[in-house]
Design a protein around this motif. Structure first.
Motif, PDB file in Angstrom:
ATOM      1  N   GLN A 181      62.429  10.680  56.561  1.00 20.60           N
ATOM      2  CA  GLN A 181      62.861  11.410  57.751  1.00 20.60           C
ATOM      3  C   GLN A 181      61.962  11.074  58.931  1.00 20.60           C
ATOM      4  O   GLN A 181      60.750  10.904  58.780  1.00 20.60           O
ATOM      5  N   TYR A 182      62.592  11.000  60.093  1.00 20.56           N
ATOM      6  CA  TYR A 182      61.872  10.810  61.348  1.00 20.56           C
ATOM      7  C   TYR A 182      61.623  12.200  61.926  1.00 20.56           C
ATOM      8  O   TYR A 182      62.549  12.993  62.088  1.00 20.56           O
ATOM      9  N   VAL A 183      60.352  12.504  62.214  1.00 15.43           N
ATOM     10  CA  VAL A 183      59.947  13.816  62.712  1.00 15.43           C
ATOM     11  C   VAL A 183      59.164  13.591  64.006  1.00 15.43           C
ATOM     12  O   VAL A 183      57.955  13.415  63.979  1.00 15.43           O
ATOM     13  N   PRO A 184      59.849  13.576  65.148  1.00 14.64           N
ATOM     14  CA  PRO A 184      59.144  13.281  66.401  1.00 14.64           C
ATOM     15  C   PRO A 184      58.151  14.360  66.811  1.00 14.64           C
ATOM     16  O   PRO A 184      57.167  14.079  67.492  1.00 14.64           O
ATOM     17  N   VAL A 224      66.371   8.641  58.249  1.00 10.93           N
ATOM     18  CA  VAL A 224      66.421   7.279  58.777  1.00 10.93           C
ATOM     19  C   VAL A 224      66.338   6.215  57.686  1.00 10.93           C
ATOM     20  O   VAL A 224      66.603   5.041  57.950  1.00 10.93           O
ATOM     21  N   GLY A 225      65.954   6.591  56.475  1.00 10.40           N
ATOM     22  CA  GLY A 225      65.832   5.599  55.418  1.00 10.40           C
ATOM     23  C   GLY A 225      65.862   6.260  54.060  1.00 10.40           C
ATOM     24  O   GLY A 225      65.785   7.485  53.934  1.00 10.40           O
ATOM     25  N   ILE A 226      65.968   5.430  53.039  1.00 11.89           N
ATOM     26  CA  ILE A 226      65.940   5.941  51.674  1.00 11.89           C
ATOM     27  C   ILE A 226      65.357   4.855  50.759  1.00 11.89           C
ATOM     28  O   ILE A 226      65.740   3.691  50.849  1.00 11.89           O
ATOM     29  N   ALA A 227      64.401   5.275  49.940  1.00 12.90           N
ATOM     30  CA  ALA A 227      63.759   4.372  48.988  1.00 12.90           C
ATOM     31  C   ALA A 227      64.352   4.615  47.608  1.00 12.90           C
ATOM     32  O   ALA A 227      64.607   5.765  47.228  1.00 12.90           O
ATOM     33  N   PHE A 228      64.560   3.529  46.874  1.00  9.47           N
ATOM     34  CA  PHE A 228      65.147   3.598  45.534  1.00  9.47           C
ATOM     35  C   PHE A 228      64.226   2.945  44.513  1.00  9.47           C
ATOM     36  O   PHE A 228      63.536   1.977  44.829  1.00  9.47           O
ATOM     37  N   ASP A 241      76.087   3.218  42.908  1.00 15.19           N
ATOM     38  CA  ASP A 241      75.471   4.534  43.081  1.00 15.19           C
ATOM     39  C   ASP A 241      74.393   4.501  44.169  1.00 15.19           C
ATOM     40  O   ASP A 241      74.267   5.446  44.954  1.00 15.19           O
ATOM     41  N   ILE A 242      73.634   3.430  44.227  1.00 20.10           N
ATOM     42  CA  ILE A 242      72.633   3.277  45.287  1.00 20.10           C
ATOM     43  C   ILE A 242      73.317   3.233  46.648  1.00 20.10           C
ATOM     44  O   ILE A 242      72.891   3.895  47.603  1.00 20.10           O
ATOM     45  N   ALA A 243      74.397   2.485  46.746  1.00 25.43           N
ATOM     46  CA  ALA A 243      75.137   2.390  48.006  1.00 25.43           C
ATOM     47  C   ALA A 243      75.705   3.752  48.404  1.00 25.43           C
ATOM     48  O   ALA A 243      75.664   4.121  49.589  1.00 25.43           O
ATOM     49  N   ARG A 244      76.204   4.531  47.448  1.00 20.62           N
ATOM     50  CA  ARG A 244      76.736   5.865  47.737  1.00 20.62           C
ATOM     51  C   ARG A 244      75.633   6.802  48.224  1.00 20.62           C
ATOM     52  O   ARG A 244      75.838   7.566  49.171  1.00 20.62           O
ATOM     53  N   LEU A 245      74.478   6.764  47.592  1.00 21.46           N
ATOM     54  CA  LEU A 245      73.367   7.617  48.028  1.00 21.46           C
ATOM     55  C   LEU A 245      72.942   7.256  49.456  1.00 21.46           C
ATOM     56  O   LEU A 245      72.703   8.148  50.281  1.00 21.46           O
ATOM     57  N   ALA A 246      72.867   5.968  49.743  1.00 25.40           N
ATOM     58  CA  ALA A 246      72.497   5.541  51.097  1.00 25.40           C
ATOM     59  C   ALA A 246      73.534   6.034  52.099  1.00 25.40           C
ATOM     60  O   ALA A 246      73.184   6.518  53.187  1.00 25.40           O
ATOM     61  N   GLN A 247      74.803   5.967  51.746  1.00 25.82           N
ATOM     62  CA  GLN A 247      75.857   6.416  52.635  1.00 25.82           C
ATOM     63  C   GLN A 247      75.779   7.928  52.871  1.00 25.82           C
ATOM     64  O   GLN A 247      75.944   8.400  53.993  1.00 25.82           O
ATOM     65  N   VAL A 248      75.482   8.692  51.845  1.00 31.09           N
ATOM     66  CA  VAL A 248      75.395  10.143  51.958  1.00 31.09           C
ATOM     67  C   VAL A 248      74.246  10.554  52.874  1.00 31.09           C
ATOM     68  O   VAL A 248      74.392  11.408  53.739  1.00 31.09           O
ATOM     69  N   PHE A 249      73.085   9.940  52.683  1.00 32.23           N
ATOM     70  CA  PHE A 249      71.890  10.374  53.409  1.00 32.23           C
ATOM     71  C   PHE A 249      71.707   9.706  54.750  1.00 32.23           C
ATOM     72  O   PHE A 249      71.002  10.238  55.616  1.00 32.23           O
ATOM     73  N   LEU A 250      72.294   8.546  54.954  1.00 31.14           N
ATOM     74  CA  LEU A 250      72.114   7.852  56.233  1.00 31.14           C
ATOM     75  C   LEU A 250      73.382   7.887  57.059  1.00 31.14           C
ATOM     76  O   LEU A 250      73.449   7.563  58.167  1.00 31.14           O
TER      77      LEU A 250
END
Length: 129
Positions: A12-15, A25-29, A120-129
Motif C-alpha cells: 500500500q502507498y501511504v502518503p 499499488v502492488g502485490i508480492a507472491f 490464481d495469481i492473476a486473479r489476486l492481482a486483479q482483485v487487489f490492484l
C-alpha cells in the motif's frame, strides 16, 4: 490434483500517516513448493496522481522496480533460512522491513491447485490492484 499454498502480501502507498489514506499499488507472491517469488505493481499513473497530488512518478517507478528485483531474487544459501525461497517465511522476511510511504500488509495465503497457480495469481492481482 496437488494442492499448494500461494502466499501474498499487498503493498500500500501511504502518503501521510496523519490522513490514514492508503492505496493498493502492488502485490508480492510466493509459492514455496514451486520456488516462485514475484512482485507485480500497478502502472495506473492517473489513479496514483489523483490519489496524491505530490506523487513522484520517478521515485515510484524506481521503488517498484527495486521491490520486484528484491522479492524475486532467490537465495540458496543456508545462512539465513528465512530468505530461502522454499521457506514458508520467505515472503514475510522480504516484506516486513518497509514502514514509510510504502507498506506491505500482513502475509495471507490461498490454497490452489498446482495447475491453476498462474491463474490464481492473476486473479489476486486483479482483485487487489
Amino acid at each position: 490434483m496437488q494442492k499448494v499454498k500461494i502466499y501474498y502480501s499487498v503493498l500500500q502507498y501511504v502518503p501521510s500517516e496523519i490522513r490514514q489514506e492508503r492505496l493498493n499499488v502492488g502485490i508480492a507472491f510466493h509459492v514455496p513448493n514451486l520456488q516462485i517469488a514475484k512482485f507485480v505493481y500497478t502502472n495506473d499513473i492517473n489513479r496514483l496522481a489523483t490519489f496524491d497530488k505530490e506523487w513522484d512518478e520517478e521515485f515510484y517507478t524506481i521503488t517498484m522496480q527495486a521491490l520486484a528485483e528484491n522479492i524475486s531474487s532467490k537465495s540458496t544459501s543456508r545462512e539465513d533460512e528465512l530468505l530461502i525461497v522454499e521457506s514458508d517465511e520467505y515472503l514475510k522476511a522480504k516484506t516486513e522491513y518497509l514502514a514509510n510511504e510504502f507498506q506491505f500488509r500482513d502475509v495471507a495465503s490461498l490454497a490452489s491447485d498446482k495447475e491453476n497457480i498462474e491463474a490464481d495469481i492473476a486473479r489476486l492481482a486483479q482483485v487487489f490492484l
